[in-house]
Write an enzyme that holds these catalytic residues in place. Structure first.
Site, short mmCIF file in Angstrom:
data_model
loop_
_atom_site.label_atom_id
_atom_site.label_comp_id
_atom_site.label_asym_id
_atom_site.label_seq_id
_atom_site.Cartn_x
_atom_site.Cartn_y
_atom_site.Cartn_z
N ASP A 67 0.81 -1.22 0.00
CA ASP A 67 0.00 0.00 0.00
C ASP A 67 0.85 1.27 0.00
O ASP A 67 2.07 1.22 0.18
CB ASP A 67 -0.96 -0.01 1.21
CG ASP A 67 -0.28 -0.39 2.53
OD1 ASP A 67 0.96 -0.32 2.61
OD2 ASP A 67 -1.00 -0.76 3.46
N ASN A 136 -7.23 -2.29 14.17
CA ASN A 136 -8.65 -2.46 13.83
C ASN A 136 -8.89 -3.67 12.93
O ASN A 136 -9.97 -3.84 12.39
CB ASN A 136 -9.21 -1.19 13.17
CG ASN A 136 -8.60 -0.93 11.80
OD1 ASN A 136 -7.64 -1.56 11.40
ND2 ASN A 136 -9.18 0.02 11.08
N HIS A 138 -7.17 -4.34 10.08
CA HIS A 138 -6.87 -4.20 8.65
C HIS A 138 -5.62 -4.97 8.25
O HIS A 138 -4.71 -5.19 9.05
CB HIS A 138 -6.80 -2.73 8.21
CG HIS A 138 -5.61 -1.94 8.65
ND1 HIS A 138 -5.68 -0.58 8.87
CD2 HIS A 138 -4.33 -2.27 8.89
CE1 HIS A 138 -4.48 -0.13 9.21
NE2 HIS A 138 -3.65 -1.13 9.24
N GLU A 143 -9.59 -1.76 5.22
CA GLU A 143 -10.21 -1.41 6.49
C GLU A 143 -11.43 -2.28 6.74
O GLU A 143 -11.94 -2.93 5.82
CB GLU A 143 -10.61 0.08 6.47
CG GLU A 143 -9.44 1.04 6.23
CD GLU A 143 -8.52 1.18 7.43
OE1 GLU A 143 -8.44 0.27 8.28
OE2 GLU A 143 -7.84 2.23 7.52
C1 GLP Z 1 -0.30 0.17 8.72
C2 GLP Z 1 -0.05 -0.53 7.36
C3 GLP Z 1 -0.24 -2.00 7.51
C4 GLP Z 1 0.46 -2.43 8.79
C5 GLP Z 1 -0.37 -1.99 9.95
C6 GLP Z 1 0.25 -2.26 11.31
O1 GLP Z 1 -1.22 1.17 8.66
N1 GLP Z 1 -0.83 -0.07 6.26
O2 GLP Z 1 0.27 -2.67 6.38
O3 GLP Z 1 0.57 -3.81 8.84
O4 GLP Z 1 -0.79 -0.67 9.78
O5 GLP Z 1 1.26 -1.36 11.62
P1 GLP Z 1 2.20 -1.46 12.88
O6 GLP Z 1 3.14 -2.60 12.63
O7 GLP Z 1 2.90 -0.16 12.94
O8 GLP Z 1 1.32 -1.74 14.05
#
Ligand code: GLP
Length: 265
Positions: A67, A136, A138, A143
């Site tokens: 993404d 959440n 995702h 989402e």
């Molecule tokens: C982000 C990314 C995800 C990631 C997730 C968890 O927003 N788009 O691909 O896996 O949220 O992030 P973190 O590892 O900082 O908790």
């Protein structure tokens, strides 16, 4: 789904890095699906160390990131393209022309998303997709309520995601771009292997819902229950709300594949 609860988060990162390194060693022209976020930083740090120490050749590897924020050019310090350059690409000898992150600055973001999906197809699909899990539920930026069959597209980020990622934008959720291009949940499910990594107590409740709960668009990560070859790595804090702990630990001890992975991390 196969699940490993590692002794701590460092070990999680070590096992994940080892699996990525082994994938490239076994198939130097691998197509890797990559993720961003704090969880991934320790994994990429370990992977860079392994690549250097063992001389693993990344020159034929192709990568596709999950993404990117709409509106952020690749040179922007908070863009995922920049994150990937800093944490991985600059250190492993990957051919820049083989690295793909959606172009957040493309004038037509929808067209960019469609082209990105097509490019994954032309590369032959993804061999191993690395994934984190949002608080959440995702995956990528799919989402809650994203279609389980969704493809790469433009999405509006959830309020919880803006809050979760505000730290990278000066702490103010209103400074986080409101839209992103993300591989779809359906796109992710087509990867030949999936590796989801979840650490920390803040993820305990959502990890249990993704792994043990009903498959539901409310928790996009739960879609991985439909994946034919998905491994989940957890640290004890992220595993704390799982109810099937006995069954997981039994598998960890008796499943030959899981035993080998734990031994090799
Ligand atoms: C982000 C990314 C995800 C990631 C997730 C968890 O927003 N788009 O691909 O896996 O949220 O992030 P973190 O590892 O900082 O908790």
């Amino acid at each position: 789904m196969k699940i490993i609860i590692c002794p701590d988060s460092e070990r999680v990162a070590g096992v994940a890095a080892r699996l990525l390194a082994d994938q490239v060693r076994a198939r130097p022209e691998s197509v890797l699906g990559l993720a961003t976020g704090r969880t991934m930083e320790a994994i990429y740090r370990r992977l860079v160390g392994t690549v250097r120490a063992e001389g693993i050749d990344f020159s034929a590897v192709t990568t596709f990131n999950l993404d990117e924020y709409v509106g952020l050019p690749g040179g922007h310090a908070q863009s995922y393209r920049h994150y990937m350059e800093r944490h991985l690409f600059a250190h492993v000898g990957v051919d820049p022309g083989r690295t793909h992150v959606p172009d957040g600055a493309a004038p037509d973001a929808e067209a960019q998303a469609v082209a990105y999906e097509a490019r994954i197809g032309r590369a032959g699909g993804i061999d191993l997709q690395l994934l984190g899990l949002g608080e959440n539920g995702h995956i990528g930026f799919n989402e809650p309520l994203s279609s389980l069959a969704s493809r790469t597209r433009v999405v509006t980020l959830a309020r919880a995601t803006l809050a979760q990622n505000a730290g990278m934008f000066g702490g103010d959720p209103s400074h986080v771009p409101a839209r992103a291009i993300t591989m779809g949940t359906g796109t992710i499910l087509e990867a030949r292997k999936a590796l989801m990594v979840v650490t920390g107590a803040r993820k305990a409740a959502i990890a249990a819902r993704a792994i043990e709960g009903p498959v539901s668009a409310t928790v996009p990560g739960s879609a991985l229950q439909y994946h034919r070859d998905c491994l989940v790595l957890l640290d004890p804090a992220a595993a704390a709300a799982l109810t099937q702990r006995d069954a997981i630990e039994w598998q960890m001890r008796h499943d030959a594949e899981l035993a080998a992975i734990q031994a090799g991390g």
